[in-house]
Design a protein around this motif. Structure first.
Motif, PDB file in Angstrom:
ATOM      1  N   GLN A  23      14.401  35.888  -0.898  1.00 16.81           N
ATOM      2  CA  GLN A  23      13.863  34.434  -0.763  1.00 16.81           C
ATOM      3  C   GLN A  23      14.253  33.915   0.691  1.00 16.81           C
ATOM      4  N   GLN A  24      15.416  34.503   1.161  1.00 26.10           N
ATOM      5  CA  GLN A  24      15.845  33.837   2.637  1.00 26.10           C
ATOM      6  C   GLN A  24      15.133  34.577   3.310  1.00 26.10           C
ATOM      7  N   ILE A  25      14.779  35.871   3.326  1.00 25.62           N
ATOM      8  CA  ILE A  25      14.095  36.600   4.319  1.00 25.62           C
ATOM      9  C   ILE A  25      12.832  36.069   4.381  1.00 25.62           C
ATOM     10  N   ILE A  30       9.010  32.027   7.680  1.00 25.29           N
ATOM     11  CA  ILE A  30       7.862  31.232   7.664  1.00 25.29           C
ATOM     12  C   ILE A  30       8.378  30.178   8.537  1.00 25.29           C
ATOM     13  N   LEU A  31       9.681  29.767   8.360  1.00 25.26           N
ATOM     14  CA  LEU A  31      10.291  28.686   9.264  1.00 25.26           C
ATOM     15  C   LEU A  31      10.271  29.014  10.558  1.00 25.26           C
ATOM     16  N   ALA A  32      10.502  30.274  11.025  1.00 30.32           N
ATOM     17  CA  ALA A  32      10.510  30.650  12.398  1.00 30.32           C
ATOM     18  C   ALA A  32       9.082  30.959  12.924  1.00 30.32           C
ATOM     19  N   VAL A  81       1.116  32.835   2.522  1.00 31.09           N
ATOM     20  CA  VAL A  81       1.922  31.668   3.086  1.00 31.09           C
ATOM     21  C   VAL A  81       1.103  30.477   2.810  1.00 31.09           C
ATOM     22  N   SER A  82       1.882  29.544   2.192  1.00 23.95           N
ATOM     23  CA  SER A  82       1.110  28.142   2.034  1.00 23.95           C
ATOM     24  C   SER A  82       0.836  27.540   3.020  1.00 23.95           C
ATOM     25  N   GLU A  83      -0.498  26.774   2.916  1.00 24.55           N
ATOM     26  CA  GLU A  83      -0.948  25.981   4.235  1.00 24.55           C
ATOM     27  C   GLU A  83      -0.108  24.765   4.522  1.00 24.55           C
ATOM     28  N   PRO A  86       6.937  24.425   4.736  1.00 24.09           N
ATOM     29  CA  PRO A  86       7.642  23.788   5.893  1.00 24.09           C
ATOM     30  C   PRO A  86       7.550  24.956   7.055  1.00 24.09           C
ATOM     31  N   MET A  87       7.337  24.286   8.114  1.00 24.23           N
ATOM     32  CA  MET A  87       7.525  25.238   9.368  1.00 24.23           C
ATOM     33  C   MET A  87       8.073  24.213  10.531  1.00 24.23           C
ATOM     34  N   VAL A  88       8.903  25.084  10.995  1.00 22.87           N
ATOM     35  CA  VAL A  88       9.603  24.590  12.487  1.00 22.87           C
ATOM     36  C   VAL A  88       9.071  25.242  13.541  1.00 22.87           C
ATOM     37  N   PRO A  89       8.220  24.678  14.503  1.00 18.66           N
ATOM     38  CA  PRO A  89       7.764  25.378  15.478  1.00 18.66           C
ATOM     39  C   PRO A  89       8.597  25.586  16.564  1.00 18.66           C
TER      40      PRO A  89
END
Length: 487
Positions: A23-25, A30-32, A81-83, A86-89
């Motif tokens: 889960q963390q990987i 995705i966040l990165a 990956v969901s549209e 959560p993402m951090v550009p």
């Protein structure tokens, strides 16, 4: 496939389950921004084969990620990956970082070096003979009950304790247990207003020093003694007075006349483990009243009393409010818990409460409530009872093994404890010995950091048995003895 090879790999040192690691990987990728919205993930079968783990583990991890909207499942097609994940550009990076132009020698107004400290091996579990102090034995810690208490603290009924800002207050259930159960076992009676939860005993000692001392005041402490106290006192600007201890702890008649505070470990002297007799305790209190100084009592290991009942705490003999008591759950549960407490007169606790509010507000409510459940449901006492039996056997095995060597036990706890203070021949520098032993699978703690001054003895070390099984102790001590002979 490149996606699997480049993005998914297992870390053997990861502290958690395989499911949580997967889960963390994925979530981190995705966040990165390494995985973009709409990008397809490897199937659970392919990822399981690639990592060499069970497919159900991957499937469960994917299900959790779907629930958190990181990924979505598309029928007969797979996972994407969901549209709305959560993402951090990542910020645009242009070239290398510019040269740091700050003159830090002038910008930094206080020198926080950490002082002379004991060197820790954080991978100690990988060594076959770890005589490491204060490290938990996973075979003795009741993980199942702790997990249940943590889950209970996460429940809907506990939403307020989990999410609320306590400000200057603490979890009432934890305070209630400390007042009604923990302190009376040390002969101490205190009201909730006289108790404050801290981020471990270190934080409690720091707050006490900040409140009681400044550049115009002075403090005394044991030598050898807890190495952290010297650095704590240094940052108050006070005058420091190390007092040489003997085989009964700190001699009251050796105290300087004009001190404002005394920091002491009377029940289980750190690091020698010596227990101060009652007549010295009473004399300390008499002197404190006569000379008008305060005593900060660090009672860090009273639970490990398996030889006989521990002596009453110094605080229990205090009739004038001159003793400030420091306790800790981190020593008996696990160091990463970072929960301790201060007990003192209300005017002092009011100041400590205000200082804590200004610096960190309060220790996490979730950890306080989980600990309160673990204590209140009886899991803590059951675990301590088991630990006492195991430690008593380990202590006996350690003592017998040491008797066959040239090493000398330089300090013995009268009621138990979790280690020995050992003196090696004078030719031995135990910091050098520590490095040599580590290469042979043995871990010890060099003793020099416990002494004040630069010209202090270097042939002492602490030998703890809390983190090593009885079966391994004799061979570990044999290796220490052989290394000393070859020194």
């Amino acid at each position: 496939m490149p996606l699997v090879e480049d993005t998914f790999f297992l870390d053997p040192n990861f502290q958690g389950t395989l499911q949580s690691q997967i889960q963390q990987i994925v979530a981190s990728a995705i966040l990165a921004g390494r995985l973009q919205a709409g990008e397809k993930l490897p199937s659970s079968r392919k990822l399981a084969e690639h990592l060499g783990i069970s497919r159900i583990t991957v499937t469960l991890a994917y299900h959790e990620l779907v629930a958190d909207d990181y990924i979505k499942s598309v029928g007969r097609s797979g996972y994407y990956v969901s549209e709305t994940a959560p993402m951090v550009p990542l910020p645009a990076i242009k070239g290398e970082m510019r040269k740091d132009t700050v003159d830090w020698s002038k910008a930094v107004q206080r020198d926080f070096t950490g002082g002379k400290t004991v060197k820790k091996n954080y991978d100690w579990r990988s060594y076959p003979y770890p005589f490491m102090y204060g490290q938990p034995d996973p075979d003795l810690f009741n993980q199942a009950s702790w997990r249940l208490c943590a889950m209970q603290a996460l429940g809907k009924k506990e939403f307020d304790s989990l999410t609320s800002d306590y400000a200057e207050q603490d979890d009432p259930e934890l305070i209630n247990f400390i007042a009604r159960h923990t302190l009376p076992r040390r002969g101490i009676l205190a009201r909730p207003e006289q108790i404050l939860v801290t981020v471990g005993a270190q934080n409690a000692l720091w707050m006490a020093a900040q409140i009681l001392l400044n550049e115009g005041r002075s403090a005394a402490y044991e030598n050898p003694g807890y190495h952290g106290i010297r650095e704590i006192l240094r940052h108050t600007g006070c005058t420091q007075h190390p007092v040489e201890i003997d085989d009964q702890g700190l001699p009251p008649d050796m105290l300087p006349r004009d001190i404002n505070a005394l920091f002491i470990t009377p029940s289980h002297q750190c690091p020698t483990t010596t227990t101060m007799p009652m007549d010295r305790r009473r004399e300390l209190l008499r002197l404190a009243n006569e000379r008008n100084f305060l005593i900060v009592e660090d009672d860090y290991e009273f639970e490990m009393s398996f030889l006989k009942a521990p002596s009453p705490a110094l605080k229990s003999l205090d009739e004038d409010g001159r003793v400030i008591y420091v306790g800790s759950f981190s020593k008996s549960l696990f160091p990463g818990l970072r929960l301790g407490y201060l007990v003192g007169s209300e005017p002092f606790i009011e100041q400590a409460r205000a200082l804590r509010l200004a610096s960190l507000r309060h220790p996490p409510g979730y950890m306080q409530r989980t600990t309160a459940y673990f204590l209140g449901l009886g899991h803590y006492d059951a675990m301590i009872k088991r630990m006492r039996g195991v430690y008593q056997k380990r202590r006996q095995v350690t003592a017998q093994a040491l008797e066959k060597t040239e090493m000398k036990v330089a300090g013995r706890a009268s009621f138990g404890g979790s280690g020995f203070w050992v003196e090696a021949p004078k030719r031995v520098d135990t910091e050098v010995l520590r490095h040599r032993l580590a290469n042979n699978g043995v871990l010890i703690e060099a003793g020099n950091p416990f002494f004040a001054g630069e010209d202090s003895p270097r042939n002492f070390f602490r030998l703890a048995y809390s983190s090593i099984s009885s079966e391994r102790i004799p061979e570990g001590i044999r290796r220490i003895s052989q290394a000393i002979k070859e020194y």
